[in-house]
Scaffold this active site. Structure first.
Site, PDB file in Angstrom:
ATOM      1  N   ASP A 104       1.081  -7.380   1.057  1.00 38.19           N
ATOM      2  CA  ASP A 104       2.203  -7.758   1.769  1.00 38.19           C
ATOM      3  C   ASP A 104       3.653  -7.049   2.444  1.00 38.19           C
ATOM      4  O   ASP A 104       3.663  -7.034   3.136  1.00 38.19           O
ATOM      5  CB  ASP A 104       2.692  -8.762   1.334  1.00 38.19           C
ATOM      6  N   VAL A 105       3.585  -6.020   1.668  1.00 38.81           N
ATOM      7  CA  VAL A 105       4.829  -4.748   2.011  1.00 38.81           C
ATOM      8  C   VAL A 105       4.280  -3.638   2.146  1.00 38.81           C
ATOM      9  O   VAL A 105       3.651  -3.303   1.086  1.00 38.81           O
ATOM     10  CB  VAL A 105       5.987  -5.347   0.971  1.00 38.81           C
TER      11      VAL A 105
END
Lengths: 303, 303
Positions: A22-23
């Site tokens: 996600d990051v």
């Protein structure tokens, strides 16, 4: 340790890799650009990641620029970014000094050996400082300086910290003053200790080099905040509330970027070959620091 | 290892000690003087030794001064000495470059990162050089320098050696140029690598510190000629034809001076406590470097 997966040209491999995170924590120099030269299709690559809902954080050891300066660099090169997406070693050091060390005033002044980025981040955290870009210290040492440094008359009695970062204006005078403060008990910190700086398709002395004169004189390593220091990872985690297992560190240096991700127990690391480390460095038997995957250049993530 | 004998105030012990040697190698800074401050009764002490027929050699790691410069320092302080009694790290490096390395011309040019003492000794040995005290390099690095250093247009293709010594005018520009030469294959040498320099009753960054930026960027230790390097001892022996068993090294630093004498298998070593090392450093259990004897100050040899 398993061999890293080579993703360039492997569309399915890329999709599978990106889906795991996600990051994305990005190193900048050597990944997005080298000096003032932006690598190919960087805006498109970042746009692709954002379009998939990924959170991007630009993590830089470069202490010469504040987060605001860094934003300007992105603007100049035409790379979309927000100030809050930038996380630098100077900011990390300023946060540590202001919120963790919390030396009692007035003995909390910082003697800065570095450029304006450090000064700006100290100001943003309300930390008093001297030195830095002060033109009075950008000169040769004179015979009387030796006396006045040794006897303390050139020193500020409120300096409790010496903070060194990349200093294009390093000189003997500042080193002698910083050394005297440390001899008198000041805490010795460094924004980061990278030995080299990729610029103009070559390598130049980095913060670890420009600050090495002080380090050698002092005879001990400073507390430092750049990658791979986990003080920086903790600060990033605190600010961005990231889930480490769903976070990937992307960088060009094994001993800083990739080690930073491994030590931080992130879900993955991705090496790019446009900077310092070569694939031979991590493909060799017994390589100490091995990324999860690698690409020739960041734009290879476009598939 | 036996405990060192404390000679201050022990007339019989002093006489017995002096009788064991024909040659005394003297460190200067921290033994004869500190900066521009001569210690008490130094001329009298040297005169006493000469009157007993002892040969004196002043061995200095200070690379900022040539042997001729050093002679002037002795004159100024009123200490009798001859140029030929002086043996410095710059001279030692120049002899090594000219007589041992013997790189074929024109690729034998030296890029000097240091003061005029190095330049004078290279000249005395007929070695071509650039850099050093050249005022064109005593300036801030400019953006175009990065390009011109990286592409080689600011470099001299005949530089085959980078020689670093104590440089009160150290800066980023010279470090970047020296680093580029080493990246392109130049041999990397240092006159000496002392971390600190005793001056004005305090400590300042030494040659090892002023050259540490380059060392950190390069990532390896230079070949160096100051104490305790035995390249220097061999050169001294060759020049003065000394009998090592009848030679004593006198100095204030355990890890340079005293180690130099021990590694050189000299007949003895004498520590003086007017400089860097403290008696606790060699009297402690497990001390690595222990002199044969020690005095509080060199003049204690007068009895």
């Amino acid at each position: 340790m398993s061999q890293p997966k080579f993703l360039s040209g492997d569309k399915a491999g890329i999709d599978e890799f990106l889906d795991r995170f996600d990051v994305f924590l990005f190193d900048c120099d050597g990944v997005l650009w080298s000096g003032d030269h932006m690598f190919e299709k960087v805006p498109e690559t970042l746009e692709m990641l954002r379009s998939k809902g990924k959170r991007l954080v630009f993590v830089t050891n470069n202490s010469t620029k504040s987060r605001a300066d860094y934003k300007k660099k992105f603007d100049k090169l035409g790379i979309p970014a927000e100030v809050d997406e930038v996380f630098g070693s100077s900011y990390s050091a300023a946060v540590y000094i202001a919120r963790i060390m919390k030396l009692p005033a007035p003995k909390n002044k910082v003697f800065v050996m570095g450029e304006s980025g450090i000064e700006q981040e100290l100001e943003s955290e309300g930390v008093p400082y001297i030195g830095g870009t002060d033109p009075a210290l950008r000169r040769d040492i004179e015979p009387e300086d030796f006396t006045n440094i040794a006897n303390g008359s050139m020193l500020d009695p409120n300096v409790g910290i010496v903070l060194a970062g990349l200093d294009f204006h390093m000189n003997y005078l500042k080193t002698a003053i910083g050394f005297q403060y440390v001899q008198r008990g000041a805490q010795y910190l460094a924004t980061n200790i990278d030995s080299t700086l990729p610029m103009s398709h070559s390598f130049f002395p980095g913060a670890g080099a420009s600050g090495a004169a002080l380090e050698k004189a002092v005879g001990k390593t400073p507390v430092s905040f750049g990658k791979p220091s986990q003080a920086m990872m903790d600060a990033i985690e605190g600010k961005f509330k990231l889930n480490r297992s769903r976070t990937c560190m992307i960088g060009d240096r094994l001993n800083t970027d990739i080690q930073f991700g491994i030590d931080g127990k992130l879900g993955g690391t991705l090496a790019v070959l446009t900077g310092v480390s070569k694939k031979e460095d991590f493909l060799a038997d017994g390589a100490e620091t091995v990324p999860s995957a690698y690409v020739n250049a960041i734009s290879d993530l476009l598939g």
